[in-house]
Design a protein around this motif. Structure first.
Motif, PDB file in Angstrom:
ATOM      1  N   MET A  17     -26.264  -1.298  77.003  1.00 46.75           N
ATOM      2  CA  MET A  17     -27.261  -1.880  76.122  1.00 46.75           C
ATOM      3  C   MET A  17     -26.926  -1.498  74.678  1.00 46.75           C
ATOM      4  O   MET A  17     -26.630  -0.349  74.377  1.00 46.75           O
ATOM      5  N   LYS A  18     -26.990  -2.483  73.798  1.00 47.02           N
ATOM      6  CA  LYS A  18     -26.704  -2.252  72.391  1.00 47.02           C
ATOM      7  C   LYS A  18     -27.959  -1.799  71.659  1.00 47.02           C
ATOM      8  O   LYS A  18     -29.075  -2.113  72.057  1.00 47.02           O
ATOM      9  N   ASN A  19     -27.739  -1.047  70.593  1.00 50.70           N
ATOM     10  CA  ASN A  19     -28.822  -0.641  69.707  1.00 50.70           C
ATOM     11  C   ASN A  19     -28.755  -1.467  68.438  1.00 50.70           C
ATOM     12  O   ASN A  19     -27.676  -1.870  68.012  1.00 50.70           O
ATOM     13  N   VAL A  20     -29.906  -1.693  67.835  1.00 50.55           N
ATOM     14  CA  VAL A  20     -29.982  -2.439  66.585  1.00 50.55           C
ATOM     15  C   VAL A  20     -30.705  -1.573  65.576  1.00 50.55           C
ATOM     16  O   VAL A  20     -31.772  -1.036  65.858  1.00 50.55           O
ATOM     17  N   GLN A  21     -30.090  -1.420  64.408  1.00 49.09           N
ATOM     18  CA  GLN A  21     -30.728  -0.647  63.353  1.00 49.09           C
ATOM     19  C   GLN A  21     -31.490  -1.583  62.429  1.00 49.09           C
ATOM     20  O   GLN A  21     -31.011  -2.673  62.106  1.00 49.09           O
ATOM     21  N   ILE A  22     -32.673  -1.140  62.028  1.00 45.47           N
ATOM     22  CA  ILE A  22     -33.484  -1.910  61.083  1.00 45.47           C
ATOM     23  C   ILE A  22     -33.826  -0.996  59.914  1.00 45.47           C
ATOM     24  O   ILE A  22     -33.811   0.229  60.049  1.00 45.47           O
ATOM     25  N   PRO A  23     -34.138  -1.587  58.767  1.00 43.88           N
ATOM     26  CA  PRO A  23     -34.538  -0.765  57.620  1.00 43.88           C
ATOM     27  C   PRO A  23     -35.800   0.048  57.925  1.00 43.88           C
ATOM     28  O   PRO A  23     -36.670  -0.373  58.699  1.00 43.88           O
ATOM     29  N   TYR A  24     -35.901   1.193  57.302  1.00 45.30           N
ATOM     30  CA  TYR A  24     -37.036   2.089  57.485  1.00 45.30           C
ATOM     31  C   TYR A  24     -38.355   1.391  57.159  1.00 45.30           C
ATOM     32  O   TYR A  24     -39.335   1.532  57.889  1.00 45.30           O
ATOM     33  N   GLU A  25     -38.377   0.645  56.064  1.00 43.99           N
ATOM     34  CA  GLU A  25     -39.610  -0.056  55.666  1.00 43.99           C
ATOM     35  C   GLU A  25     -40.079  -1.025  56.749  1.00 43.99           C
ATOM     36  O   GLU A  25     -41.275  -1.123  57.027  1.00 43.99           O
ATOM     37  N   LEU A  26     -39.148  -1.747  57.356  1.00 44.05           N
ATOM     38  CA  LEU A  26     -39.502  -2.680  58.423  1.00 44.05           C
ATOM     39  C   LEU A  26     -40.056  -1.921  59.624  1.00 44.05           C
ATOM     40  O   LEU A  26     -41.034  -2.350  60.245  1.00 44.05           O
ATOM     41  N   PHE A  27     -39.473  -0.792  59.945  1.00 47.41           N
ATOM     42  CA  PHE A  27     -39.971   0.032  61.040  1.00 47.41           C
ATOM     43  C   PHE A  27     -41.417   0.475  60.784  1.00 47.41           C
ATOM     44  O   PHE A  27     -42.275   0.371  61.662  1.00 47.41           O
ATOM     45  N   ILE A  28     -41.693   0.928  59.577  1.00 46.38           N
ATOM     46  CA  ILE A  28     -43.053   1.362  59.222  1.00 46.38           C
ATOM     47  C   ILE A  28     -44.023   0.186  59.298  1.00 46.38           C
ATOM     48  O   ILE A  28     -45.150   0.318  59.801  1.00 46.38           O
ATOM     49  N   GLU A  29     -43.598  -0.984  58.829  1.00 46.03           N
ATOM     50  CA  GLU A  29     -44.456  -2.172  58.911  1.00 46.03           C
ATOM     51  C   GLU A  29     -44.749  -2.536  60.371  1.00 46.03           C
ATOM     52  O   GLU A  29     -45.871  -2.917  60.708  1.00 46.03           O
ATOM     53  N   LEU A  30     -43.749  -2.416  61.235  1.00 50.34           N
ATOM     54  CA  LEU A  30     -43.958  -2.678  62.662  1.00 50.34           C
ATOM     55  C   LEU A  30     -44.964  -1.687  63.256  1.00 50.34           C
ATOM     56  O   LEU A  30     -45.821  -2.065  64.068  1.00 50.34           O
ATOM     57  N   LEU A  31     -44.856  -0.434  62.856  1.00 53.63           N
ATOM     58  CA  LEU A  31     -45.817   0.566  63.336  1.00 53.63           C
ATOM     59  C   LEU A  31     -47.233   0.226  62.900  1.00 53.63           C
ATOM     60  O   LEU A  31     -48.170   0.268  63.708  1.00 53.63           O
ATOM     61  N   HIS A  32     -47.393  -0.098  61.634  1.00 56.67           N
ATOM     62  CA  HIS A  32     -48.724  -0.457  61.138  1.00 56.67           C
ATOM     63  C   HIS A  32     -49.271  -1.686  61.862  1.00 56.67           C
ATOM     64  O   HIS A  32     -50.450  -1.735  62.213  1.00 56.67           O
ATOM     65  N   TYR A  33     -48.416  -2.662  62.078  1.00 54.82           N
ATOM     66  CA  TYR A  33     -48.840  -3.900  62.714  1.00 54.82           C
ATOM     67  C   TYR A  33     -49.283  -3.665  64.156  1.00 54.82           C
ATOM     68  O   TYR A  33     -50.321  -4.151  64.591  1.00 54.82           O
ATOM     69  N   HIS A  34     -48.488  -2.897  64.899  1.00 53.90           N
ATOM     70  CA  HIS A  34     -48.770  -2.731  66.329  1.00 53.90           C
ATOM     71  C   HIS A  34     -49.712  -1.569  66.645  1.00 53.90           C
ATOM     72  O   HIS A  34     -50.540  -1.683  67.550  1.00 53.90           O
ATOM     73  N   LEU A  35     -49.605  -0.479  65.928  1.00 57.78           N
ATOM     74  CA  LEU A  35     -50.414   0.694  66.267  1.00 57.78           C
ATOM     75  C   LEU A  35     -51.734   0.742  65.515  1.00 57.78           C
ATOM     76  O   LEU A  35     -52.740   1.186  66.060  1.00 57.78           O
ATOM     77  N   VAL A  36     -51.730   0.289  64.273  1.00 57.17           N
ATOM     78  CA  VAL A  36     -52.947   0.347  63.459  1.00 57.17           C
ATOM     79  C   VAL A  36     -53.652  -0.999  63.432  1.00 57.17           C
ATOM     80  O   VAL A  36     -54.754  -1.119  62.923  1.00 57.17           O
ATOM     81  N   GLN A  37     -52.998  -2.029  64.006  1.00 62.92           N
ATOM     82  CA  GLN A  37     -53.555  -3.380  64.076  1.00 62.92           C
ATOM     83  C   GLN A  37     -53.809  -3.976  62.692  1.00 62.92           C
ATOM     84  O   GLN A  37     -54.794  -4.667  62.476  1.00 62.92           O
ATOM     85  N   GLU A  38     -52.897  -3.706  61.738  1.00 64.18           N
ATOM     86  CA  GLU A  38     -53.013  -4.296  60.407  1.00 64.18           C
ATOM     87  C   GLU A  38     -52.195  -5.586  60.367  1.00 64.18           C
ATOM     88  O   GLU A  38     -50.971  -5.555  60.398  1.00 64.18           O
ATOM     89  N   ASP A  39     -52.863  -6.707  60.270  1.00 67.28           N
ATOM     90  CA  ASP A  39     -52.192  -8.004  60.267  1.00 67.28           C
ATOM     91  C   ASP A  39     -51.564  -8.346  58.915  1.00 67.28           C
ATOM     92  O   ASP A  39     -50.873  -9.357  58.785  1.00 67.28           O
ATOM     93  N   ASP A  40     -51.791  -7.514  57.909  1.00 66.95           N
ATOM     94  CA  ASP A  40     -51.256  -7.777  56.575  1.00 66.95           C
ATOM     95  C   ASP A  40     -49.733  -7.778  56.554  1.00 66.95           C
ATOM     96  O   ASP A  40     -49.118  -8.341  55.650  1.00 66.95           O
ATOM     97  N   TYR A  41     -49.108  -7.156  57.536  1.00 66.83           N
ATOM     98  CA  TYR A  41     -47.658  -6.996  57.540  1.00 66.83           C
ATOM     99  C   TYR A  41     -46.938  -8.093  58.315  1.00 66.83           C
ATOM    100  O   TYR A  41     -45.703  -8.097  58.374  1.00 66.83           O
ATOM    101  N   ALA A  42     -47.636  -9.022  58.892  1.00 63.35           N
ATOM    102  CA  ALA A  42     -47.029 -10.025  59.770  1.00 63.35           C
ATOM    103  C   ALA A  42     -45.936 -10.822  59.063  1.00 63.35           C
ATOM    104  O   ALA A  42     -44.844 -11.013  59.616  1.00 63.35           O
ATOM    105  N   GLU A  43     -46.187 -11.292  57.869  1.00 65.53           N
ATOM    106  CA  GLU A  43     -45.196 -12.107  57.149  1.00 65.53           C
ATOM    107  C   GLU A  43     -43.970 -11.276  56.769  1.00 65.53           C
ATOM    108  O   GLU A  43     -42.830 -11.740  56.892  1.00 65.53           O
ATOM    109  N   ASP A  44     -44.179 -10.038  56.307  1.00 68.21           N
ATOM    110  CA  ASP A  44     -43.052  -9.171  55.966  1.00 68.21           C
ATOM    111  C   ASP A  44     -42.212  -8.849  57.193  1.00 68.21           C
ATOM    112  O   ASP A  44     -40.977  -8.813  57.117  1.00 68.21           O
ATOM    113  N   ILE A  45     -42.859  -8.644  58.320  1.00 68.92           N
ATOM    114  CA  ILE A  45     -42.145  -8.358  59.563  1.00 68.92           C
ATOM    115  C   ILE A  45     -41.334  -9.575  59.986  1.00 68.92           C
ATOM    116  O   ILE A  45     -40.153  -9.459  60.344  1.00 68.92           O
TER     117      ILE A  45
END
Length: 77
Positions: free
Chosen positions: A1-29
């Motif tokens: 299985m391959k790994n994919v690296q993403i920018p730190y900012e995108l990772f944080i936005e994904l965390l906010h979107y999925h764990l904190v349920q903040e929909d503000d990050y959907a477009e940036d993600i």
């Protein structure tokens, strides 16, 4: 299985979107994941260009890679 690296900012936005349920990050993600997908496709085309078994396949991959990179036809060799 391959790994994919993403920018730190995108990772944080994904965390906010999925764990904190903040929909503000959907477009940036969406934009960040599209950019990553485009980069992965360009990389695969470059690898195919360098490793294709026939000259015809190499040239086809090279032209598609240059198209995706946005290199104008007048600037190509």
């Amino acid at each position: 299985m391959k790994n994919v690296q993403i920018p730190y900012e995108l990772f944080i936005e994904l965390l906010h979107y999925h764990l904190v349920q903040e929909d503000d990050y959907a477009e940036d993600i969406r934009r960040g994941l599209e950019e990553k997908l485009d980069a992965m496709v360009r990389h695969e085309l470059y690898v195919k260009y360098k490793t294709a078994p026939t000259e015809e396949e190499r040239e086809q991959a090279r032209l598609e890679y240059l198209d995706r990179r946005g290199v104008s036809k007048s600037f190509r060799w």
